[in-house]
Write a protein that holds these residues in place. Structure first.
Motif, PDB file in Angstrom:
ATOM      1  N   ASP A 170     -50.485  17.414  26.300  1.00 43.86           N
ATOM      2  CA  ASP A 170     -51.338  17.053  25.169  1.00 43.86           C
ATOM      3  C   ASP A 170     -51.756  15.591  25.222  1.00 43.86           C
ATOM      4  N   THR A 171     -50.797  14.716  25.531  1.00 43.65           N
ATOM      5  CA  THR A 171     -51.116  13.284  25.636  1.00 43.65           C
ATOM      6  C   THR A 171     -52.063  13.023  26.793  1.00 43.65           C
ATOM      7  N   TYR A 172     -51.777  13.666  27.921  1.00 38.98           N
ATOM      8  CA  TYR A 172     -52.650  13.524  29.088  1.00 38.98           C
ATOM      9  C   TYR A 172     -54.081  13.920  28.748  1.00 38.98           C
ATOM     10  N   MET A 173     -54.256  15.077  28.079  1.00 42.12           N
ATOM     11  CA  MET A 173     -55.600  15.553  27.794  1.00 42.12           C
ATOM     12  C   MET A 173     -56.307  14.675  26.763  1.00 42.12           C
ATOM     13  N   ARG A 174     -55.571  14.162  25.792  1.00 40.90           N
ATOM     14  CA  ARG A 174     -56.192  13.283  24.796  1.00 40.90           C
ATOM     15  C   ARG A 174     -56.810  12.057  25.459  1.00 40.90           C
ATOM     16  N   CYS A 175     -56.091  11.480  26.398  1.00 45.40           N
ATOM     17  CA  CYS A 175     -56.617  10.318  27.136  1.00 45.40           C
ATOM     18  C   CYS A 175     -57.702  10.733  28.116  1.00 45.40           C
ATOM     19  N   ARG A 176     -57.449  11.795  28.843  1.00 45.02           N
ATOM     20  CA  ARG A 176     -58.319  12.196  29.945  1.00 45.02           C
ATOM     21  C   ARG A 176     -59.715  12.586  29.467  1.00 45.02           C
ATOM     22  N   ARG A 177     -59.789  13.193  28.303  1.00 45.11           N
ATOM     23  CA  ARG A 177     -61.091  13.647  27.805  1.00 45.11           C
ATOM     24  C   ARG A 177     -62.044  12.482  27.559  1.00 45.11           C
ATOM     25  N   PHE A 178     -61.492  11.297  27.352  1.00 45.74           N
ATOM     26  CA  PHE A 178     -62.341  10.113  27.202  1.00 45.74           C
ATOM     27  C   PHE A 178     -62.458   9.343  28.515  1.00 45.74           C
ATOM     28  N   ASP A 216     -63.236  19.342  29.996  1.00 42.01           N
ATOM     29  CA  ASP A 216     -62.016  19.806  30.660  1.00 42.01           C
ATOM     30  C   ASP A 216     -62.324  20.320  32.068  1.00 42.01           C
ATOM     31  N   ILE A 217     -63.414  21.054  32.211  1.00 40.09           N
ATOM     32  CA  ILE A 217     -63.797  21.574  33.531  1.00 40.09           C
ATOM     33  C   ILE A 217     -64.066  20.436  34.503  1.00 40.09           C
ATOM     34  N   LEU A 218     -64.822  19.431  34.074  1.00 39.87           N
ATOM     35  CA  LEU A 218     -65.118  18.280  34.937  1.00 39.87           C
ATOM     36  C   LEU A 218     -63.850  17.514  35.286  1.00 39.87           C
ATOM     37  N   ALA A 219     -62.988  17.308  34.289  1.00 37.84           N
ATOM     38  CA  ALA A 219     -61.760  16.539  34.518  1.00 37.84           C
ATOM     39  C   ALA A 219     -60.820  17.263  35.462  1.00 37.84           C
ATOM     40  N   TRP A 220     -60.635  18.556  35.253  1.00 34.04           N
ATOM     41  CA  TRP A 220     -59.674  19.298  36.068  1.00 34.04           C
ATOM     42  C   TRP A 220     -60.193  19.534  37.481  1.00 34.04           C
ATOM     43  N   CYS A 221     -61.499  19.643  37.624  1.00 31.95           N
ATOM     44  CA  CYS A 221     -62.091  19.690  38.969  1.00 31.95           C
ATOM     45  C   CYS A 221     -61.762  18.400  39.714  1.00 31.95           C
TER      46      CYS A 221
END
Length: 317
Positions: A170-178, A216-221
């Motif tokens: 959850d913390t990773y995604m909160r940061c990563r999305r920005f 999320d798709i762009l980040a996880w790619c």
């Protein structure tokens, strides 16, 4: 066209390339050299191998040349700053990043750089001037909001690195999305396509879900392709590495799990698009164009990873 790429990442969207790609390649390097954004010959070589111009030409396949150049230079600028955030001494210095990024905001709001500013600040002032010439004030204010979110994500990641911990999902995604810059570059896509999403659609829950899935798709790619590079550099802000460390699973299994998570997001995006109700003819046309922009980014981004040399080396800046 539906395909399962060698990486295991699913993409049902056709990839296109802008007809101005050859002109763009020459411009991309010239702009970086003009503002001295690469300190030496080796750095210039790494920049050339990265082929950011191909990402721009794929993400913005139908836009005009001048908008394409500006869109490309925003990509180059963010990737160059991203390396400073991830691989230089700033990677664990959130307060130092705040100072530099506050200066970025000042420049975007109209402050002129001086002789004391870094080359990246002078390049940013050039981008501001060229972008403002072709953008509405309303669009630029939205872009500035997205830029500030991007900067905040970079600072949050640096703060976690400074603690030398592996963040939970959850913390990773909160940061990563920005920090991945997805919202920023969807906004740049509007500019490149001489288009701006109306308030009624931008604030609609369906569009917010479309954007979140796309980010999320762009980040996880990116995470699947950059995992080895980031592991070698000691970074943990990567879905593959978070899964590897927290789930205590081998790296290859973490990569497969991340790829599966990516693919589920793509299928969720397709299902969501199929369920969108009509908003009336005018808004339907507008939303269709925005979804086309999203598809170009997803397919162009994935295609770029098969062409770039960016993730072949982890040389420290």
């Amino acid at each position: 066209m539906q395909q399962l790429l060698p990486s295991g990442l699913y993409c049902p969207f056709t990839s296109q390339i802008n007809k101005h790609v050859d002109i763009l390649e020459e411009h991309a390097l010239e702009w970086v050299l003009r503002f001295k954004l690469q300190p030496n010959k080796d750095a210039c070589g790494r920049f050339s191998k990265s082929k950011f111009f191909l990402l721009a030409a794929s993400a913005y396949p139908t836009c005009n040349l001048e908008e394409l150049k500006i869109g490309n230079d925003w990509l180059s600028w963010v990737f160059i700053w991203d390396d400073q955030c991830d691989m230089s001494e700033f990677k664990k210095q959130p307060e130092a990043l705040k100072v530099f990024q506050q200066r970025f905001i000042e420049i975007l709001k109209g402050s002129e750089p001086t002789n004391e500013d870094m080359p990246i600040n002078h390049a940013l002032a050039d981008l501001r001037q060229r972008t403002r010439q072709r953008a509405t004030e309303k669009w630029f204010n939205h872009f500035l909001h997205c830029f500030e979110q991007y900067c905040h994500g970079c600072v949050e990641e640096a703060a976690i690195r400074a603690q030398e911990i592996v963040p939970n999902i959850d913390t990773y995604m909160r940061c990563r999305r920005f920090s991945v810059g997805g919202y920023l570059f969807l906004t740049v896509s509007e500019f490149c396509n001489q288009f701006m999403l109306s308030d009624i659609l931008r604030n609609h829950e369906i569009v917010k879900k479309l954007e979140l899935l796309t980010i999320d798709i762009l980040a996880w790619c990116n995470d699947v392709f950059s995992a080895s590079r980031e592991m070698e550099s000691g970074d943990v802000h990567n879905l593959v590495l978070v899964l590897h460390y927290l789930e205590k699973i081998p790296l290859n299994k973490a990569i497969n799990l991340a790829a599966n998570m990516h693919n589920k997001k793509v299928k969720t995006l397709i299902d969501l698009e199929a369920s969108i109700p009509s908003f009336g003819e005018e808004l339907d046309v507008e939303l269709e164009k925005y979804i086309s922009i999203i598809h170009s980014w997803i397919s162009g981004n994935l295609n770029w990873y098969s062409l770039t040399g960016r993730y072949e080396t982890t040389e420290k800046l």
